[in-house]
Design a protein around this motif. Structure first.
Motif, mmCIF file in Angstrom:
data_model
loop_
_atom_site.group_PDB
_atom_site.id
_atom_site.type_symbol
_atom_site.label_atom_id
_atom_site.label_comp_id
_atom_site.label_asym_id
_atom_site.label_seq_id
_atom_site.Cartn_x
_atom_site.Cartn_y
_atom_site.Cartn_z
ATOM 1 N N GLY A 92 -3.313 -2.600 -13.567
ATOM 2 C CA GLY A 92 -3.793 -3.940 -13.242
ATOM 3 C C GLY A 92 -3.100 -4.511 -12.020
ATOM 4 O O GLY A 92 -3.687 -5.250 -11.240
ATOM 5 N N VAL A 93 -1.851 -4.162 -11.842
ATOM 6 C CA VAL A 93 -1.074 -4.679 -10.721
ATOM 7 C C VAL A 93 -1.493 -4.018 -9.417
ATOM 8 O O VAL A 93 -1.534 -4.659 -8.370
ATOM 9 N N LYS A 94 -1.848 -2.742 -9.479
ATOM 10 C CA LYS A 94 -2.207 -1.999 -8.269
ATOM 11 C C LYS A 94 -3.377 -2.636 -7.532
ATOM 12 O O LYS A 94 -3.450 -2.574 -6.318
ATOM 13 N N PHE A 95 -4.290 -3.238 -8.278
ATOM 14 C CA PHE A 95 -5.507 -3.750 -7.665
ATOM 15 C C PHE A 95 -5.496 -5.265 -7.510
ATOM 16 O O PHE A 95 -6.507 -5.870 -7.202
ATOM 17 N N SER A 96 -4.338 -5.865 -7.701
ATOM 18 C CA SER A 96 -4.209 -7.310 -7.525
ATOM 19 C C SER A 96 -4.309 -7.655 -6.039
ATOM 20 O O SER A 96 -3.742 -6.953 -5.200
ATOM 21 N N PRO A 97 -5.031 -8.730 -5.697
ATOM 22 C CA PRO A 97 -5.152 -9.088 -4.279
ATOM 23 C C PRO A 97 -3.840 -9.615 -3.690
ATOM 24 O O PRO A 97 -3.603 -9.496 -2.502
ATOM 25 N N ALA A 98 -2.975 -10.202 -4.527
ATOM 26 C CA ALA A 98 -1.707 -10.752 -4.037
ATOM 27 C C ALA A 98 -0.634 -9.664 -4.048
ATOM 28 O O ALA A 98 -0.566 -8.858 -4.965
ATOM 29 N N THR A 99 0.176 -9.673 -3.030
ATOM 30 C CA THR A 99 1.281 -8.719 -2.997
ATOM 31 C C THR A 99 2.441 -9.279 -3.820
ATOM 32 O O THR A 99 2.615 -10.506 -3.910
ATOM 33 N N PRO A 100 3.232 -8.404 -4.420
ATOM 34 C CA PRO A 100 4.299 -8.885 -5.306
ATOM 35 C C PRO A 100 5.514 -9.412 -4.539
ATOM 36 O O PRO A 100 5.706 -9.122 -3.361
ATOM 37 N N PHE A 101 6.322 -10.177 -5.276
ATOM 38 C CA PHE A 101 7.620 -10.600 -4.775
ATOM 39 C C PHE A 101 8.610 -9.488 -5.065
ATOM 40 O O PHE A 101 8.551 -8.843 -6.111
ATOM 41 N N ALA A 102 9.548 -9.290 -4.156
ATOM 42 C CA ALA A 102 10.623 -8.320 -4.340
ATOM 43 C C ALA A 102 11.931 -9.105 -4.425
ATOM 44 O O ALA A 102 12.238 -9.905 -3.545
ATOM 45 N N PHE A 103 12.688 -8.883 -5.493
ATOM 46 C CA PHE A 103 13.933 -9.605 -5.724
ATOM 47 C C PHE A 103 15.123 -8.668 -5.529
ATOM 48 O O PHE A 103 15.179 -7.595 -6.132
ATOM 49 N N THR A 104 16.067 -9.093 -4.692
ATOM 50 C CA THR A 104 17.305 -8.335 -4.537
ATOM 51 C C THR A 104 18.184 -8.614 -5.755
ATOM 52 O O THR A 104 17.824 -9.414 -6.627
ATOM 53 N N GLU A 105 19.330 -7.990 -5.786
ATOM 54 C CA GLU A 105 20.254 -8.194 -6.914
ATOM 55 C C GLU A 105 20.577 -9.674 -7.091
ATOM 56 O O GLU A 105 20.573 -10.190 -8.207
ATOM 57 N N GLN A 106 20.821 -10.368 -5.985
ATOM 58 C CA GLN A 106 21.138 -11.797 -6.063
ATOM 59 C C GLN A 106 19.927 -12.597 -6.541
ATOM 60 O O GLN A 106 20.076 -13.562 -7.290
ATOM 61 N N GLY A 107 18.748 -12.198 -6.121
ATOM 62 C CA GLY A 107 17.530 -12.865 -6.568
ATOM 63 C C GLY A 107 17.300 -12.693 -8.051
ATOM 64 O O GLY A 107 16.885 -13.633 -8.742
ATOM 65 N N GLN A 155 0.832 -1.205 0.000
ATOM 66 C CA GLN A 155 0.000 0.000 0.000
ATOM 67 C C GLN A 155 0.869 1.259 0.000
ATOM 68 O O GLN A 155 0.567 2.232 -0.700
ATOM 69 N N GLU A 156 1.945 1.245 0.771
ATOM 70 C CA GLU A 156 2.853 2.400 0.801
ATOM 71 C C GLU A 156 3.495 2.616 -0.564
ATOM 72 O O GLU A 156 3.597 3.739 -1.042
ATOM 73 N N LEU A 157 3.910 1.535 -1.206
ATOM 74 C CA LEU A 157 4.529 1.631 -2.526
ATOM 75 C C LEU A 157 3.529 2.155 -3.555
ATOM 76 O O LEU A 157 3.875 3.015 -4.370
ATOM 77 N N ILE A 158 2.294 1.680 -3.486
ATOM 78 C CA ILE A 158 1.256 2.170 -4.406
ATOM 79 C C ILE A 158 1.037 3.663 -4.188
ATOM 80 O O ILE A 158 0.880 4.429 -5.141
ATOM 81 N N THR A 159 1.064 4.087 -2.940
ATOM 82 C CA THR A 159 0.825 5.493 -2.608
ATOM 83 C C THR A 159 1.916 6.407 -3.150
ATOM 84 O O THR A 159 1.624 7.486 -3.664
ATOM 85 N N ILE A 160 3.170 5.976 -3.039
ATOM 86 C CA ILE A 160 4.263 6.864 -3.432
ATOM 87 C C ILE A 160 4.700 6.701 -4.885
ATOM 88 O O ILE A 160 5.423 7.542 -5.395
ATOM 89 N N CYS A 161 4.258 5.629 -5.553
ATOM 90 C CA CYS A 161 4.711 5.365 -6.924
ATOM 91 C C CYS A 161 3.618 5.674 -7.933
ATOM 92 O O CYS A 161 2.502 5.215 -7.800
ATOM 93 N N ASP A 162 4.007 6.440 -8.933
ATOM 94 C CA ASP A 162 3.035 6.743 -9.982
ATOM 95 C C ASP A 162 3.304 5.951 -11.255
ATOM 96 O O ASP A 162 2.605 6.101 -12.238
ATOM 97 N N ASN A 163 4.330 5.095 -11.257
ATOM 98 C CA ASN A 163 4.636 4.351 -12.482
ATOM 99 C C ASN A 163 4.325 2.861 -12.370
ATOM 100 O O ASN A 163 4.892 2.055 -13.073
ATOM 101 N N LEU A 164 3.401 2.506 -11.481
ATOM 102 C CA LEU A 164 2.994 1.107 -11.371
ATOM 103 C C LEU A 164 1.843 0.843 -12.342
ATOM 104 O O LEU A 164 0.948 1.665 -12.485
#
Length: 188
Positions: A84-99, A72-81
């Motif tokens: 369709g993704v903004k309203f997805s019920p599942a939260t996304p995975f975040a991958f670090t550089e190694q990921g 929710q915080e990321l959706i609030t501060i980001c205007d380039n999302l």
């Protein structure tokens, strides 16, 4: 245009495009699954399925799922999302550089390898910019300390001058003498 392909099949992704898709979450620089899926030109659900099948390759320091509050915080501060993704019920995975590097091994495509090479170069460039920035900050701090010391030294010099000025005996400006001039309305 964010992505183009050259004649020799080398994939080029604009550095700015990748940099705009790197977020600082939980104190780590990460990319989100839907951005990576778009870069790899696969569906997000396919990317997530591949990751879930090889979960052992993605420890917490390689990948984590955002909490609802983080999302929710990321959706609030980001205007380039994407919408369709903004309203997805599942939260996304975040991958670090190694990921991100690990993703190319599970997706098994030439595009995934080529895209990962470019993403790794962007992460390296970001790290270099941060290092340069840190060196610059250290130099500025060094200059500040030097200026602070100079200010203290100047204050000390003025303090010594004031003390010296107080110690010097000066003759009075006018010696004691009888006033010269007319006396008005007074007794003689």
């Amino acid at each position: 245009m964010t992505k183009t392909e050259l004649d020799n099949d080398e994939i080029v992704i604009a550095t700015e495009s990748v940099m705009n898709q790197i977020f600082n979450i939980r104190g780590q620089k990460v990319m989100l699954d839907f951005h990576l899926a778009a870069l790899y030109e696969v569906e997000n659900r396919i990317l997530k399925q591949a990751v879930k099948r090889k979960q052992n390759r993605f420890p917490d320091d390689f990948m984590f799922q955002l909490t609802k509050d983080e999302w929710q915080e990321l959706i609030t501060i980001c205007d380039n999302l994407p919408e369709g993704v903004k309203f997805s019920p599942a939260t996304p995975f975040a991958f670090t550089e190694q990921g991100v590097a690990m993703l190319s091994s599970i997706l098994n495509s030439e595009r995934a390898v080529a895209v990962n090479i470019q993403i790794m170069r962007v992460f390296t460039r970001i790290r270099q910019m941060l290092t340069d920035n840190t060196e610059l900050r250290l130099e500025i701090e060094k200059i500040k300390r030097s200026l602070d010391n100079q200010n203290k030294n100047i204050e000390l010099v003025f303090q010594y001058l004031d003390e010296l000025n107080d110690k010097i005996k000066r003759p009075p400006l006018l010696p004691d003498r009888e006033m010269v001039g007319y006396k008005i309305g007074g007794k003689e």
